[in-house]
Design a protein around this motif. Structure first.
Motif, PDB file in Angstrom:
ATOM      1  N   GLN A 156       0.838  -1.198   0.000  1.00  0.00           N
ATOM      2  CA  GLN A 156       0.000   0.000   0.000  1.00  0.00           C
ATOM      3  C   GLN A 156       0.872   1.247   0.000  1.00  0.00           C
ATOM      4  O   GLN A 156       1.463   1.600   0.999  1.00  0.00           O
ATOM      5  CB  GLN A 156      -0.917   0.004   1.228  1.00  0.00           C
ATOM      6  CG  GLN A 156      -2.038  -0.983   1.126  1.00  0.00           C
ATOM      7  CD  GLN A 156      -1.767  -2.197   1.956  1.00  0.00           C
ATOM      8  OE1 GLN A 156      -1.446  -2.070   3.125  1.00  0.00           O
ATOM      9  NE2 GLN A 156      -1.873  -3.363   1.395  1.00  0.00           N
ATOM     10  N   GLN A 157       0.935   1.912  -1.105  1.00  0.00           N
ATOM     11  CA  GLN A 157       1.717   3.138  -1.220  1.00  0.00           C
ATOM     12  C   GLN A 157       0.857   4.181  -1.925  1.00  0.00           C
ATOM     13  O   GLN A 157       1.099   4.577  -3.061  1.00  0.00           O
ATOM     14  CB  GLN A 157       3.011   2.885  -2.002  1.00  0.00           C
ATOM     15  CG  GLN A 157       3.955   1.924  -1.298  1.00  0.00           C
ATOM     16  CD  GLN A 157       5.226   1.693  -2.061  1.00  0.00           C
ATOM     17  OE1 GLN A 157       5.403   2.189  -3.176  1.00  0.00           O
ATOM     18  NE2 GLN A 157       6.131   0.942  -1.483  1.00  0.00           N
ATOM     19  N   GLN A 158      -0.207   4.624  -1.226  1.00  0.00           N
ATOM     20  CA  GLN A 158      -1.137   5.559  -1.814  1.00  0.00           C
ATOM     21  C   GLN A 158      -0.513   6.954  -1.902  1.00  0.00           C
ATOM     22  O   GLN A 158       0.344   7.324  -1.114  1.00  0.00           O
ATOM     23  CB  GLN A 158      -2.409   5.625  -0.956  1.00  0.00           C
ATOM     24  CG  GLN A 158      -3.023   4.257  -0.661  1.00  0.00           C
ATOM     25  CD  GLN A 158      -3.544   3.579  -1.896  1.00  0.00           C
ATOM     26  OE1 GLN A 158      -3.765   4.228  -2.910  1.00  0.00           O
ATOM     27  NE2 GLN A 158      -3.728   2.272  -1.824  1.00  0.00           N
ATOM     28  N   GLU A 159      -0.956   7.727  -2.874  1.00  0.00           N
ATOM     29  CA  GLU A 159      -0.523   9.112  -2.970  1.00  0.00           C
ATOM     30  C   GLU A 159      -1.067   9.881  -1.762  1.00  0.00           C
ATOM     31  O   GLU A 159      -2.146   9.609  -1.258  1.00  0.00           O
ATOM     32  CB  GLU A 159      -1.056   9.745  -4.262  1.00  0.00           C
ATOM     33  CG  GLU A 159      -0.524   9.093  -5.528  1.00  0.00           C
ATOM     34  CD  GLU A 159       0.966   9.344  -5.713  1.00  0.00           C
ATOM     35  OE1 GLU A 159       1.453  10.377  -5.206  1.00  0.00           O
ATOM     36  OE2 GLU A 159       1.623   8.509  -6.343  1.00  0.00           O
ATOM     37  N   GLU A 160      -0.303  10.866  -1.297  1.00  0.00           N
ATOM     38  CA  GLU A 160      -0.716  11.647  -0.142  1.00  0.00           C
ATOM     39  C   GLU A 160      -2.033  12.381  -0.405  1.00  0.00           C
ATOM     40  O   GLU A 160      -2.766  12.705   0.512  1.00  0.00           O
ATOM     41  CB  GLU A 160       0.376  12.653   0.243  1.00  0.00           C
ATOM     42  CG  GLU A 160       1.628  12.004   0.834  1.00  0.00           C
ATOM     43  CD  GLU A 160       1.338  11.230   2.104  1.00  0.00           C
ATOM     44  OE1 GLU A 160       0.529  11.700   2.929  1.00  0.00           O
ATOM     45  OE2 GLU A 160       1.900  10.142   2.277  1.00  0.00           O
ATOM     46  N   THR A 161      -2.334  12.658  -1.652  1.00  0.00           N
ATOM     47  CA  THR A 161      -3.552  13.374  -1.992  1.00  0.00           C
ATOM     48  C   THR A 161      -4.743  12.439  -2.157  1.00  0.00           C
ATOM     49  O   THR A 161      -5.845  12.876  -2.425  1.00  0.00           O
ATOM     50  CB  THR A 161      -3.356  14.162  -3.301  1.00  0.00           C
ATOM     51  OG1 THR A 161      -2.969  13.245  -4.340  1.00  0.00           O
ATOM     52  CG2 THR A 161      -2.290  15.229  -3.133  1.00  0.00           C
ATOM     53  N   SER A 162      -4.552  11.144  -2.004  1.00  0.00           N
ATOM     54  CA  SER A 162      -5.623  10.181  -2.173  1.00  0.00           C
ATOM     55  C   SER A 162      -6.685  10.351  -1.099  1.00  0.00           C
ATOM     56  O   SER A 162      -6.391  10.703   0.043  1.00  0.00           O
ATOM     57  CB  SER A 162      -5.058   8.758  -2.128  1.00  0.00           C
ATOM     58  OG  SER A 162      -6.104   7.817  -2.113  1.00  0.00           O
ATOM     59  N   ASP A 163      -7.936  10.096  -1.486  1.00  0.00           N
ATOM     60  CA  ASP A 163      -9.029  10.146  -0.523  1.00  0.00           C
ATOM     61  C   ASP A 163      -9.158   8.846   0.257  1.00  0.00           C
ATOM     62  O   ASP A 163      -9.977   8.755   1.168  1.00  0.00           O
ATOM     63  CB  ASP A 163     -10.356  10.432  -1.243  1.00  0.00           C
ATOM     64  CG  ASP A 163     -10.482  11.887  -1.674  1.00  0.00           C
ATOM     65  OD1 ASP A 163      -9.731  12.727  -1.130  1.00  0.00           O
ATOM     66  OD2 ASP A 163     -11.319  12.181  -2.541  1.00  0.00           O
ATOM     67  N   ILE A 164      -8.379   7.832  -0.115  1.00  0.00           N
ATOM     68  CA  ILE A 164      -8.439   6.568   0.613  1.00  0.00           C
ATOM     69  C   ILE A 164      -8.036   6.806   2.071  1.00  0.00           C
ATOM     70  O   ILE A 164      -6.999   7.410   2.345  1.00  0.00           O
ATOM     71  CB  ILE A 164      -7.512   5.519  -0.027  1.00  0.00           C
ATOM     72  CG1 ILE A 164      -8.052   5.119  -1.404  1.00  0.00           C
ATOM     73  CG2 ILE A 164      -7.380   4.286   0.866  1.00  0.00           C
ATOM     74  CD1 ILE A 164      -7.197   4.112  -2.124  1.00  0.00           C
ATOM     75  N   PRO A 165      -8.848   6.358   3.017  1.00  0.00           N
ATOM     76  CA  PRO A 165      -8.531   6.586   4.434  1.00  0.00           C
ATOM     77  C   PRO A 165      -7.187   5.962   4.822  1.00  0.00           C
ATOM     78  O   PRO A 165      -6.917   4.802   4.544  1.00  0.00           O
ATOM     79  CB  PRO A 165      -9.684   5.883   5.164  1.00  0.00           C
ATOM     80  CG  PRO A 165     -10.792   5.838   4.176  1.00  0.00           C
ATOM     81  CD  PRO A 165     -10.140   5.668   2.843  1.00  0.00           C
ATOM     82  N   LYS A 166      -6.366   6.766   5.454  1.00  0.00           N
ATOM     83  CA  LYS A 166      -5.071   6.322   5.927  1.00  0.00           C
ATOM     84  C   LYS A 166      -5.019   6.551   7.426  1.00  0.00           C
ATOM     85  O   LYS A 166      -5.301   7.655   7.911  1.00  0.00           O
ATOM     86  CB  LYS A 166      -3.958   7.101   5.234  1.00  0.00           C
ATOM     87  CG  LYS A 166      -2.552   6.642   5.597  1.00  0.00           C
ATOM     88  CD  LYS A 166      -1.510   7.399   4.777  1.00  0.00           C
ATOM     89  CE  LYS A 166      -0.102   6.910   5.083  1.00  0.00           C
ATOM     90  NZ  LYS A 166       0.916   7.624   4.264  1.00  0.00           N
ATOM     91  N   PHE A 167      -4.655   5.505   8.174  1.00  0.00           N
ATOM     92  CA  PHE A 167      -4.663   5.634   9.627  1.00  0.00           C
ATOM     93  C   PHE A 167      -3.586   4.760  10.252  1.00  0.00           C
ATOM     94  O   PHE A 167      -3.012   3.878   9.604  1.00  0.00           O
ATOM     95  CB  PHE A 167      -6.033   5.274  10.203  1.00  0.00           C
ATOM     96  CG  PHE A 167      -6.478   3.853   9.963  1.00  0.00           C
ATOM     97  CD1 PHE A 167      -6.188   2.836  10.854  1.00  0.00           C
ATOM     98  CD2 PHE A 167      -7.215   3.527   8.825  1.00  0.00           C
ATOM     99  CE1 PHE A 167      -6.599   1.534  10.636  1.00  0.00           C
ATOM    100  CE2 PHE A 167      -7.642   2.229   8.595  1.00  0.00           C
ATOM    101  CZ  PHE A 167      -7.334   1.225   9.492  1.00  0.00           C
ATOM    102  N   HIS A 168      -3.323   5.040  11.521  1.00  0.00           N
ATOM    103  CA  HIS A 168      -2.435   4.211  12.330  1.00  0.00           C
ATOM    104  C   HIS A 168      -3.304   3.400  13.285  1.00  0.00           C
ATOM    105  O   HIS A 168      -4.221   3.927  13.918  1.00  0.00           O
ATOM    106  CB  HIS A 168      -1.453   5.066  13.122  1.00  0.00           C
ATOM    107  CG  HIS A 168      -0.417   5.728  12.262  1.00  0.00           C
ATOM    108  ND1 HIS A 168       0.426   6.717  12.746  1.00  0.00           N
ATOM    109  CD2 HIS A 168      -0.086   5.551  10.962  1.00  0.00           C
ATOM    110  CE1 HIS A 168       1.238   7.123  11.770  1.00  0.00           C
ATOM    111  NE2 HIS A 168       0.933   6.428  10.680  1.00  0.00           N
TER     112      HIS A 168
END
Length: 315
Positions: free
Chosen positions: A13-25
């Motif tokens: 998983q290496q999504q672009e920082e501008t992606s709307d895909i939820p990114k969380f810890h």
């Protein structure tokens, strides 16, 4: 706490920082043995499994971190004042309502559950059941209470066996691989971590074995062990055993048996990730399955060394 969280699921998983895909810890309880690797908290594994599957389906991008229970970092204690596990910290992206999740931090276990539903775009089977009256989850949601009572010696093994019989009957009537279909559901993510505790700790401390007559439960476990979302999020057996050892008073029934409670000392880190061969043979052979003598067998659980690719971040 880990200095750099580990990407999981497909490891890419290496999504672009501008992606709307939820990114969380995702923060989970660390081992009680080394204070670094994954611990045995079933709620933490449940959240890990949900995150893992959502990441596999490209719904989310996340990293998992382990938090020492002995000395959690002060900045984490400030974030997680309610001591919620698993704990979520939203980094970027949007939920199903189009709202940013950046800065999200739950104040309760219910808020954690709400979060998983809010970032679940394409996996309806991972949604929490809303009406538990006639749902299998409503029939088994007390399994931890029953198991803990059995472990303490205040409830008989029949109470635990009865709730497992409900799982057996449900699987038999449904004819599906897992509780709600042929892929893991929310209910499976709830049950399987707790079932692992019964398999490992129930046998070690109280000599409890799931009856061999519960063929659907054993088949369910065998299929689950072949599923990465479960097998890759399992705690080590030693950590699971210590999890129960430290929770119960000295008067607990299993301590009366003279068990020393020394775990993780000069032992290879192993995980029970396979059902007993004799049980597997019963499942594969209908003629053997009809032999009542098999129910008296005492299966030996097989352990496998910890994989070097275990996807949990080190401190």
């Amino acid at each position: 706490m880990s200095d750099d969280g580990a990407d999981v699921a497909n490891g890419t998983q290496q999504q672009e920082e501008t992606s709307d895909i939820p990114k969380f810890h995702l923060y989970i309880r660390a081992s009680l043995i080394d204070n670094e690797t994954q611990g045995a908290c079933p709620m933490s594994q449940q959240g890990f499994m949900l995150s893992y599957i959502l990441a596999q389906e490209k719904n989310v991008d996340f990293k998992v971190w382990t938090v020492s229970q002995v000395n959690p970092p002060s900045d984490f204690k400030d974030k997680n004042q309610a001591k919620v596990y698993p704990f979520i910290e939203g980094i970027s992206g949007k939920d199903i309502s189009g709202q940013s999740i950046a800065g999200f931090m739950p104040e309760s276990a219910d808020k954690v559950e709400d979060f998983f539903d809010s970032v679940n775009f394409d996996c309806p089977h991972l949604k929490r059941p809303k009406n538990l009256k006639d749902h299998i989850l409503g029939k088994i949601d007390g399994i931890s209470t029953q198991f803990n009572g059995f472990m303490k010696g205040v409830k008989s093994e029949n109470v635990l066996t009865n709730i497992l019989q409900k799982v057996e009957d449900h699987l038999d009537s449904n004819g599906t691989t897992f509780l709600e279909g042929d892929s893991l559901s929310y209910t499976d993510c709830f049950l399987l971590p707790r079932l692992q505790h019964i398999v490992v700790a129930g046998r070690y401390f109280r000599d409890y074995k799931i009856p061999s007559s519960m063929k659907n439960v054993w088949r369910y476990l065998r299929d689950a062990y072949d599923t990465p979302a479960f097998s890759e999020t399992l705690p080590t057996d030693d950590d699971l055993l210590k999890f129960h050892w430290v929770r119960f008073a000295d008067t607990s029934e299993f301590r009366k048996k003279g068990i020393k409670g020394v775990f993780g000392v000069d032992q290879a880190a192993t995980r029970t990730n396979k059902i007993p061969d004799e049980i597997s043979n019963i499942l594969d052979n209908s003629n053997v399955a009809s032999n009542g003598d098999q129910e008296d067998d005492e299966p030996e659980y097989e352990n496998q060394p910890e994989s070097e690719e275990q996807q949990v971040a080190d401190d």
